[in-house]
Design a protein around this motif. Structure first.
Motif, mmCIF file in Angstrom:
data_model
loop_
_atom_site.group_PDB
_atom_site.id
_atom_site.type_symbol
_atom_site.label_atom_id
_atom_site.label_comp_id
_atom_site.label_asym_id
_atom_site.label_seq_id
_atom_site.Cartn_x
_atom_site.Cartn_y
_atom_site.Cartn_z
ATOM 1 N N GLN A 1 0.881 -1.391 0.146
ATOM 2 C CA GLN A 1 0.112 0.095 0.014
ATOM 3 C C GLN A 1 0.788 1.118 0.156
ATOM 4 O O GLN A 1 0.696 2.197 -0.624
ATOM 5 C CB GLN A 1 -0.778 0.102 1.415
ATOM 6 N N ASP A 2 1.930 1.205 0.974
ATOM 7 C CA ASP A 2 2.825 2.313 0.755
ATOM 8 C C ASP A 2 3.513 2.655 -0.548
ATOM 9 O O ASP A 2 3.736 3.891 -0.990
ATOM 10 C CB ASP A 2 3.743 2.459 1.952
ATOM 11 N N GLY B 1 0.172 1.920 -3.748
ATOM 12 C CA GLY B 1 -1.087 2.613 -3.672
ATOM 13 C C GLY B 1 -2.008 1.358 -3.665
ATOM 14 O O GLY B 1 -3.587 1.747 -3.938
ATOM 15 N N GLU B 2 -1.983 -0.032 -3.221
ATOM 16 C CA GLU B 2 -2.961 -1.121 -3.557
ATOM 17 C C GLU B 2 -2.506 -2.065 -2.547
ATOM 18 O O GLU B 2 -1.262 -2.231 -2.200
ATOM 19 C CB GLU B 2 -2.769 -1.407 -5.061
#
Length: 341
Positions: free
Chosen positions: A288-289, A292-293
């Protein structure tokens, strides 16, 4: 220009000898697995989770019912979750010549869609499946009738005794870095990487630094003349592997190399669902970092781990092995209908 397309007769004629050798290798390897008592299985490509490794990217789709219900699905990046569920169901020795899908991958050694051989032995030691991988290289080369695995002017004879090299030994030999002393020292690792000539950004994580040194200095040097088995990875690079019983800072994981090309990745499989969930959560938080997913966790898989026997497993890139055994220029030369983007 149509002569650049894979289906153009001239280009197909050029690729066809490699494609025919692909079939020869496939038959030889299938025969070897059968003789070894493996059951060949076919795992579904559509899954609720494509896998939870930070740097693997999946293709997303959805299942839609007639009444409008929508369930998100993914094309798997490997058949690992499904194979382990089969082990939980009671199977003991299985192999899948699986079509797998990875987004953001294209090049001489990469394709968005490719064939992965994944196999498992319950009750086995990691050294046993290491030897399986070596035997597959020997069988593939014998099937083509060529003298060595080759790639971009380099050669490797899989008939020779492989080199077994730990990550600690590899970092010392090729980067002059004490990996053991750097496991908890990100800043020191950054300095060591730069001292070795590897460009690493200031905000790189420990794993980023590890990967940069591995890809830049170590992997290109492996598998000349004979196969290299690289093993005992740091536990933070363990993915789904058990910790080493003699030193839990490292994991029972290996990779196999020929001509500087990674061919296989194997584990003594982790069966502790709580630890596996913690690793998935950490990997998805990092994903995620970075990107972005994040992908969902397959709860069914974690439940199955409680039923799964101890096992060792390996994933081997079939297209890459055929490429090296046949002397092809890229994996696209050994794929009947390559994905061209």
């Amino acid at each position: 220009m149509t002569d650049g397309k894979w289906w153009h007769p001239a280009r197909h004629r050029d690729r066809r000898p490699f494609l025919l050798q692909r079939g020869q290798v496939r038959r030889a390897l299938s025969g070897w697995f059968a003789e070894e008592g493996f059951l060949e299985v076919e795992c579904a490509a559509l899954q609720v989770s494509p896998g939870n490794e930070t740097h693997l990217h999946a293709f997303e789709t959805a299942f839609r019912t007639d009444d409008g219900q929508v369930s998100p699905l993914f094309l798997h990046t490997s058949p690992e979750f499904s194979c382990k569920k089969l082990l939980a169901a009671g199977e003991e020795k299985i192999v899948d010549f699986s079509r797998v899908f990875r987004n953001r991958e294209q090049g001489l050694l990469h394709s968005p869609e490719f064939t992965m051989i994944e196999w498992y032995r319950t009750g086995a030691r990691l050294t046993e499946v290491m030897w399986d991988a070596v035997m597959l290289c020997r069988m593939a080369l014998a099937a083509t009738g060529n003298e060595a695995l080759t790639w971009r002017g380099r050669s490797c004879d899989p008939g020779m005794t492989p080199e077994y090299l730990t990550l600690t030994e590899a970092f010392q030999r090729y980067a002059k870095a004490d990996l053991n002393g750097l496991l908890d020292d990100r800043d020191g690792f950054l300095r060591a990487a730069r001292d070795a000539g590897v460009g690493v950004p200031d905000d790189a994580s420990w794993s980023d630094i590890f990967s940069a040194v591995l890809v830049t200095l170590i992997e290109p040097a492996l598998g000349d003349e004979r196969l290299t088995v690289l093993h005992r990875y740091p536990i933070c690079e363990a993915a789904l592997a058990r910790a080493c019983p003699d030193d839990p800072r490292f994991a029972e994981r290996f990779e196999l190399y020929a001509c500087g090309v990674e061919l296989a990745n194997g584990f003594n499989e982790l069966t502790n669902a709580e630890e596996q969930r913690a690793r998935f959560d950490a990997d998805m938080a990092l994903k995620q970092d970075l990107y972005g997913e994040r992908y969902p966790i397959d709860e069914d898989f974690l439940e199955a781990l409680d039923w799964m026997s101890n096992a060792c497993g390996v994933a081997l890139g079939f297209d890459r092995l055929v490429m090296l055994a046949s002397g092809a220029r890229s994996i696209h030369d050994v794929q009947w209908t390559p994905v061209e983007t």
